[in-house]
Design an enzyme around this catalytic site. Structure first.
Site, mmCIF file in Angstrom:
data_model
loop_
_atom_site.group_PDB
_atom_site.id
_atom_site.type_symbol
_atom_site.label_atom_id
_atom_site.label_comp_id
_atom_site.label_asym_id
_atom_site.label_seq_id
_atom_site.Cartn_x
_atom_site.Cartn_y
_atom_site.Cartn_z
ATOM 1 N NE ARG A 9 -138.990 -4.529 -29.965
ATOM 2 C CZ ARG A 9 -139.015 -3.275 -30.368
ATOM 3 N NH1 ARG A 9 -138.151 -2.406 -29.886
ATOM 4 N NH2 ARG A 9 -139.889 -2.868 -31.252
ATOM 5 C CG ASN A 47 -138.956 -12.992 -33.412
ATOM 6 O OD1 ASN A 47 -139.708 -12.388 -34.168
ATOM 7 N ND2 ASN A 47 -137.692 -12.695 -33.266
ATOM 8 N NE ARG A 95 -128.127 15.676 -39.425
ATOM 9 C CZ ARG A 95 -127.962 16.889 -39.946
ATOM 10 N NH1 ARG A 95 -128.721 17.893 -39.534
ATOM 11 N NH2 ARG A 95 -127.037 17.095 -40.854
ATOM 12 C CG HIS A 101 -141.032 -14.810 -40.273
ATOM 13 N ND1 HIS A 101 -140.246 -14.314 -39.250
ATOM 14 C CD2 HIS A 101 -141.978 -13.878 -40.504
ATOM 15 C CE1 HIS A 101 -140.713 -13.131 -38.873
ATOM 16 N NE2 HIS A 101 -141.767 -12.849 -39.614
ATOM 17 C CG HIS A 125 -143.483 -13.996 -35.519
ATOM 18 N ND1 HIS A 125 -144.413 -14.150 -34.532
ATOM 19 C CD2 HIS A 125 -143.860 -12.893 -36.222
ATOM 20 C CE1 HIS A 125 -145.307 -13.174 -34.621
ATOM 21 N NE2 HIS A 125 -145.004 -12.391 -35.636
ATOM 22 C CD GLU A 156 -136.206 -6.454 -32.682
ATOM 23 O OE1 GLU A 156 -135.660 -6.057 -33.696
ATOM 24 O OE2 GLU A 156 -137.400 -6.715 -32.616
ATOM 25 C CD GLU A 194 -148.298 -10.690 -34.619
ATOM 26 O OE1 GLU A 194 -147.523 -10.959 -33.674
ATOM 27 O OE2 GLU A 194 -147.985 -10.843 -35.822
ATOM 28 C CG HIS A 220 -147.486 -11.566 -40.286
ATOM 29 N ND1 HIS A 220 -146.248 -12.163 -40.374
ATOM 30 C CD2 HIS A 220 -147.578 -11.075 -39.020
ATOM 31 C CE1 HIS A 220 -145.612 -12.024 -39.225
ATOM 32 N NE2 HIS A 220 -146.403 -11.369 -38.387
ATOM 33 C CE LYS A 227 -143.870 -4.219 -29.894
ATOM 34 N NZ LYS A 227 -143.791 -4.421 -31.300
ATOM 35 C CE LYS A 259 -139.244 -4.377 -34.602
ATOM 36 N NZ LYS A 259 -138.901 -5.679 -35.193
HETATM 37 N N1 LIG Z 1 -142.803 -1.641 -36.964
HETATM 38 C C1 LIG Z 1 -143.127 -2.788 -36.405
HETATM 39 O O1 LIG Z 1 -142.759 -3.070 -35.266
HETATM 40 C C2 LIG Z 1 -143.974 -3.755 -37.178
HETATM 41 C C3 LIG Z 1 -144.485 -4.883 -36.527
HETATM 42 C C4 LIG Z 1 -145.300 -5.746 -37.251
HETATM 43 C C5 LIG Z 1 -145.591 -5.479 -38.577
HETATM 44 N N2 LIG Z 1 -145.076 -4.371 -39.189
HETATM 45 C C6 LIG Z 1 -145.390 -4.064 -40.590
HETATM 46 O O2 LIG Z 1 -146.787 -3.844 -40.712
HETATM 47 C C7 LIG Z 1 -147.189 -4.136 -42.048
HETATM 48 C C8 LIG Z 1 -148.474 -4.921 -42.021
HETATM 49 O O3 LIG Z 1 -149.447 -4.140 -41.394
HETATM 50 P P1 LIG Z 1 -151.019 -4.458 -41.395
HETATM 51 O O4 LIG Z 1 -151.233 -5.888 -41.131
HETATM 52 O O5 LIG Z 1 -151.610 -3.467 -40.498
HETATM 53 O O6 LIG Z 1 -151.456 -4.272 -42.898
HETATM 54 P P2 LIG Z 1 -151.266 -3.039 -43.926
HETATM 55 O O7 LIG Z 1 -150.721 -1.862 -43.272
HETATM 56 O O8 LIG Z 1 -150.529 -3.604 -45.075
HETATM 57 O O9 LIG Z 1 -152.785 -2.709 -44.331
HETATM 58 C C9 LIG Z 1 -153.527 -3.636 -45.064
HETATM 59 C C10 LIG Z 1 -154.768 -3.024 -45.669
HETATM 60 O O10 LIG Z 1 -155.752 -2.731 -44.690
HETATM 61 C C11 LIG Z 1 -156.406 -1.529 -45.006
HETATM 62 N N3 LIG Z 1 -156.928 -0.987 -43.759
HETATM 63 C C12 LIG Z 1 -156.217 -0.511 -42.712
HETATM 64 N N4 LIG Z 1 -157.024 -0.174 -41.710
HETATM 65 C C13 LIG Z 1 -158.285 -0.434 -42.114
HETATM 66 C C14 LIG Z 1 -159.555 -0.295 -41.500
HETATM 67 N N5 LIG Z 1 -159.695 0.135 -40.234
HETATM 68 N N6 LIG Z 1 -160.644 -0.653 -42.214
HETATM 69 C C15 LIG Z 1 -160.520 -1.148 -43.476
HETATM 70 N N7 LIG Z 1 -159.347 -1.306 -44.093
HETATM 71 C C16 LIG Z 1 -158.234 -0.953 -43.417
HETATM 72 C C17 LIG Z 1 -155.368 -0.709 -45.665
HETATM 73 O O11 LIG Z 1 -155.939 0.227 -46.546
HETATM 74 C C18 LIG Z 1 -154.546 -1.729 -46.431
HETATM 75 O O12 LIG Z 1 -155.047 -1.905 -47.710
HETATM 76 C C19 LIG Z 1 -146.028 -4.848 -42.692
HETATM 77 O O13 LIG Z 1 -145.387 -3.962 -43.582
HETATM 78 C C20 LIG Z 1 -145.100 -5.174 -41.543
HETATM 79 O O14 LIG Z 1 -143.741 -5.184 -41.920
HETATM 80 C C21 LIG Z 1 -144.278 -3.504 -38.503
HETATM 81 ZN ZN LIG Z 2 -146.054 -10.744 -36.416
#
Ligand SMILES: NC(=O)c1ccc[n+]([C@@H]2O[C@H](COP(=O)([O-])OP(=O)(O)OC[C@H]3O[C@@H](n4cnc5c(N)ncnc54)[C@H](O)[C@@H]3O)[C@@H](O)[C@H]2O)c1
Ligand SMILES: [Zn+2]
Length: 360
Positions: free
Chosen positions: A241, A245, A121, A252, A248, A237, A185, A265, A227, A143
């Protein structure tokens, strides 16, 4: 090291930003009075490139660490992976005082956060994001989610981290395209939230291109502060928040219309910002200089500002399928000036279509 507080009453935490902060993970966890067991969740690439200082720092602070490997990228965010990760926590004897350390991009952070939110939990999680996007966006705000086969981020929970540790040095190994995508971003935060911050970005182009440590620390800490302010005012949110967007709504739709393959993205968000900036001008809400500054900064860091990769009609159609759409119309966050935003509900379809056509 710059410390950015996130004030959420009993769920408050701090964000550490600087070069070499991976070595702070252990001390930070000790400072929080966490139990002795921890799980370090990362993928093979990040684990190999940046795991060692984190492991050493946790061991040095007296923690017993189990390593949990997950697939790279979005493939980590599945129920099957979550199940494997819960098994690993249980196998290692993690209890309610234990902590999950999420080392990786946003995908690892989301999966690790979600498994921490649900295991017993809810146990503590420390986010140690390694992409620029995860540092300025995903790691702060609580999130967490995994994907459903039919919808991204459908299964999730709000679960604030107990600390966030950002090391600017890990960005050195990030591929250029991913690094730039994170800058979309960063620029977004400046446009809708803070004119001074936007000006700082305009004046930091050289340092940003070179990924200079001091520049990155200043820029990333600034973005985190913005942020954090939004999250503090709207943790769950509801309204404010949505400001995040900006870019976005169209972004999107561009991602969807191009099959999530053509643009990252951040690239889609950059196109979305350009489109929404032009839209604000078309609606008479923003002046030409406000639009020009946004487009200029995006272009200067190498992000796309025209060429949608799909017909304007296809993008418009994707817009109508947006979760926030009502009767085929979506609310837009628009920027009347740099540093300010306005939610606009009744944007005429024709104005959107003409803007998209201009950009295409
Ligand atoms: N929780 C939230 O508020 C929130 C906000 C925005 C995005 N997200 C999520 O984040 C994800 C996208 O994240 P992302 O853009 O970080 O990509 P990702 O987490 O998909 O990572 C992409 C690639 O980068 C590589 N990588 C990571 N750090 C590295 C580094 N320092 N050097 C070399 N390679 C590295 C990883 O191995 C991976 O293959 C999505 O799933 C999205 O939904 C969440
Ligand atoms: Zn974004």
């Amino acid at each position: 090291v710059i410390v950015v507080p996130v004030n959420l009453g009993p769920r408050s935490y701090r964000v550490l930003v600087g070069a070499g902060t991976l070595a702070q993970v252990g001390p930070e966890l000790a400072r929080l009075g966490a139990g002795r067991r921890a799980a370090l969740v990362s993928d093979a690439v990040v684990g190999a490139a940046h795991g060692e200082p984190v492991r050493a720092s946790l061991a040095g602070a007296g923690f017993e660490v189990a390593e949990v490997r997950v697939p790279e990228g979005e493939a980590a965010k599945t129920l099957a992976t979550a199940e494997r990760v819960w098994d690993a926590y249980l196998g290692h004897g993690l209890d309610r005082t234990s902590t999950v350390v999420a080392l990786g991009g946003g995908a690892v952070g989301d999966l690790a956060g979600f498994t921490a939110a649900t295991y017993m939990r809810g146990i503590g999680v420390i986010q140690v994001p390694t992409t620029l996007l995860a540092q300025v966006d995903a790691s702060i705000g609580g999130k967490t989610a995994i994907d459903h086969p039919r919808a991204k981020n459908l299964i999730g929970a709000f679960h604030q981290p107990r600390a966030v540790v950002l090391d600017t040095q890990v960005l050195r190994t990030l591929p250029e395209r991913q690094y730039r995508s994170g800058l979309a971003e960063v620029i977004k935060h400046g446009i809708v939230l803070d004119a001074d911050y936007f000006a700082l970005l305009e004046g930091s182009l050289g340092g940003l291109r070179a990924r200079d440590g001091e520049t990155l620390t200043r820029v990333i800490a600034g973005s985190c502060r913005l942020k954090a302010q939004v999250v503090e005012q709207d943790e769950r949110e509801s309204e404010l928040r949505h400001v995040l967007n900006y870019g976005h709504t169209v972004g999107h739709a561009v991602e969807a219309a191009t099959g999530f393959a053509r643009f990252t993205h951040g690239e889609a968000v950059s196109l979305g910002i350009a489109a929404e900036a032009h839209l604000a001008r078309r609606l008479g809400l923003a002046g030409p200089d406000t639009v020009a500054r946004q487009v200029r900064l995006l272009e200067a860091v190498g992000l796309p500002v025209r060429g949608l990769g799909a017909s304007p009609e296809a993008v418009l159609e994707a817009l109508g399928r947006d979760k926030k759409a009502r009767d085929g119309r979506v609310p837009f966050v628009l920027a009347p000036e740099i540093g300010r935003f306005r939610l606009v509900f009744d944007v005429p379809r024709a104005a959107v279509l003409e803007t998209l056509a201009d950009l295409g």
